[in-house]
Design a protein around this motif. Structure first.
Motif, PDB file in Angstrom:
ATOM      1  N   ASP A  63      35.823 -80.251  -0.706  1.00  0.00           N
ATOM      2  CA  ASP A  63      35.096 -81.328  -0.007  1.00  0.00           C
ATOM      3  C   ASP A  63      33.982 -81.931  -0.866  1.00  0.00           C
ATOM      4  OD1 ASP A  63      33.185 -79.348   0.014  1.00  0.00           O
ATOM      5  OD2 ASP A  63      32.982 -79.254   2.190  1.00  0.00           O
ATOM      6  N   GLY A  64      33.875 -81.495  -2.127  1.00  0.00           N
ATOM      7  CA  GLY A  64      32.891 -82.065  -3.029  1.00  0.00           C
ATOM      8  C   GLY A  64      31.564 -81.341  -3.058  1.00  0.00           C
ATOM      9  N   THR A  65      31.365 -80.366  -2.180  1.00  0.00           N
ATOM     10  CA  THR A  65      30.120 -79.597  -2.182  1.00  0.00           C
ATOM     11  C   THR A  65      30.218 -78.473  -3.207  1.00  0.00           C
ATOM     12  OG1 THR A  65      30.896 -78.118  -0.439  1.00  0.00           O
ATOM     13  CG2 THR A  65      29.702 -80.095   0.253  1.00  0.00           C
ATOM     14  N   PHE A  66      29.063 -77.953  -3.593  1.00  0.00           N
ATOM     15  CA  PHE A  66      29.026 -76.857  -4.550  1.00  0.00           C
ATOM     16  C   PHE A  66      28.620 -75.569  -3.851  1.00  0.00           C
ATOM     17  CE2 PHE A  66      28.559 -80.620  -7.131  1.00  0.00           C
ATOM     18  CZ  PHE A  66      29.378 -80.348  -8.202  1.00  0.00           C
ATOM     19  N   GLU A  67      29.128 -74.469  -4.353  1.00  0.00           N
ATOM     20  CA  GLU A  67      28.865 -73.172  -3.737  1.00  0.00           C
ATOM     21  C   GLU A  67      28.678 -72.121  -4.827  1.00  0.00           C
ATOM     22  OE1 GLU A  67      31.300 -70.143  -0.770  1.00  0.00           O
ATOM     23  OE2 GLU A  67      32.197 -72.010  -1.395  1.00  0.00           O
ATOM     24  N   LEU A  68      27.644 -71.302  -4.692  1.00  0.00           N
ATOM     25  CA  LEU A  68      27.436 -70.193  -5.621  1.00  0.00           C
ATOM     26  C   LEU A  68      28.284 -69.013  -5.187  1.00  0.00           C
ATOM     27  CD1 LEU A  68      23.593 -70.215  -6.235  1.00  0.00           C
ATOM     28  CD2 LEU A  68      25.375 -70.717  -7.880  1.00  0.00           C
ATOM     29  N   LYS A  69      28.997 -68.438  -6.149  1.00  0.00           N
ATOM     30  CA  LYS A  69      29.826 -67.272  -5.856  1.00  0.00           C
ATOM     31  C   LYS A  69      29.545 -66.213  -6.910  1.00  0.00           C
ATOM     32  CE  LYS A  69      33.584 -69.649  -3.587  1.00  0.00           C
ATOM     33  NZ  LYS A  69      34.996 -69.790  -3.437  1.00  0.00           N
ATOM     34  N   PRO A  70      29.666 -64.942  -6.537  1.00  0.00           N
ATOM     35  CA  PRO A  70      29.487 -63.876  -7.528  1.00  0.00           C
ATOM     36  C   PRO A  70      30.505 -64.031  -8.649  1.00  0.00           C
ATOM     37  CG  PRO A  70      29.599 -62.978  -5.319  1.00  0.00           C
ATOM     38  CD  PRO A  70      29.954 -64.428  -5.220  1.00  0.00           C
ATOM     39  N   PHE A  71      30.121 -63.620  -9.843  1.00  0.00           N
ATOM     40  CA  PHE A  71      30.991 -63.724 -11.007  1.00  0.00           C
ATOM     41  C   PHE A  71      32.213 -62.844 -10.830  1.00  0.00           C
ATOM     42  CE2 PHE A  71      32.428 -62.365 -15.197  1.00  0.00           C
ATOM     43  CZ  PHE A  71      32.659 -63.588 -15.779  1.00  0.00           C
ATOM     44  N   ASP A  72      33.363 -63.419 -11.109  1.00  0.00           N
ATOM     45  CA  ASP A  72      34.624 -62.690 -11.068  1.00  0.00           C
ATOM     46  C   ASP A  72      35.448 -63.232 -12.222  1.00  0.00           C
ATOM     47  OD1 ASP A  72      37.012 -61.419 -10.482  1.00  0.00           O
ATOM     48  OD2 ASP A  72      37.468 -62.685  -8.757  1.00  0.00           O
ATOM     49  N   GLU A  73      35.872 -62.366 -13.136  1.00  0.00           N
ATOM     50  CA  GLU A  73      36.590 -62.819 -14.323  1.00  0.00           C
ATOM     51  C   GLU A  73      37.823 -63.627 -13.962  1.00  0.00           C
ATOM     52  OE1 GLU A  73      37.419 -59.685 -17.065  1.00  0.00           O
ATOM     53  OE2 GLU A  73      35.337 -59.037 -17.094  1.00  0.00           O
ATOM     54  N   ARG A  74      38.545 -63.203 -12.926  1.00  0.00           N
ATOM     55  CA  ARG A  74      39.759 -63.923 -12.546  1.00  0.00           C
ATOM     56  C   ARG A  74      39.437 -65.327 -12.078  1.00  0.00           C
ATOM     57  NH1 ARG A  74      41.235 -59.977  -8.488  1.00  0.00           N
ATOM     58  NH2 ARG A  74      39.411 -58.958  -9.258  1.00  0.00           N
ATOM     59  N   SER A  75      38.376 -65.482 -11.276  1.00  0.00           N
ATOM     60  CA  SER A  75      38.037 -66.822 -10.791  1.00  0.00           C
ATOM     61  C   SER A  75      37.527 -67.688 -11.938  1.00  0.00           C
ATOM     62  CB  SER A  75      37.011 -66.764  -9.664  1.00  0.00           C
ATOM     63  OG  SER A  75      35.772 -66.283 -10.129  1.00  0.00           O
ATOM     64  N   ALA A  76      36.874 -67.088 -12.919  1.00  0.00           N
ATOM     65  CA  ALA A  76      36.405 -67.849 -14.072  1.00  0.00           C
ATOM     66  C   ALA A  76      37.586 -68.355 -14.884  1.00  0.00           C
ATOM     67  CB  ALA A  76      35.492 -66.988 -14.942  1.00  0.00           C
TER      68      ALA A  76
END
Length: 94
Positions: A63-76
């Motif tokens: 939706d264009g918003t930004f969200e902080l998420k914990p670091f996860d190598e797979r998501s990176a």
């Protein structure tokens, strides 16, 4: 061993590696340096792991918003743009 900064530990570890590679140390000195190197290596790995846990990725939602998420190598890895290998004529190889 007293707690030292990561950069200092890494410099010390590099010096130990160079000293061991030179081969000019006695067996006892080599063993002492090796043991110190193992300790420094574990300390550096521990500090890197702690830093990694502190890293957060800023991800853009659909939706264009930004969200902080914990670091996860797979998501990176998933968030990073994929590069395709190209042949000499510019065609995609895979």
């Amino acid at each position: 061993m007293a707690e030292i900064k990561f950069e200092e530990a890494l410099k010390r570890l590099e010096k130990i590696v160079n000293d061991l590679e030179d081969g000019n140390l006695s067996l006892d000195s080599s063993l002492e340096k090796y043991e110190e190197g193992i300790t420094l290596s574990k300390m550096c790995a521990k500090k890197l792991e702690a830093a990694k846990k502190k890293v957060e990725l800023l991800l853009k939602n659909e939706d264009g918003t930004f969200e902080l998420k914990p670091f996860d190598e797979r998501s990176a890895e998933e968030a990073a743009p994929k590069k395709r290998a190209k042949g000499k004529t510019g065609e995609n190889l895979f």
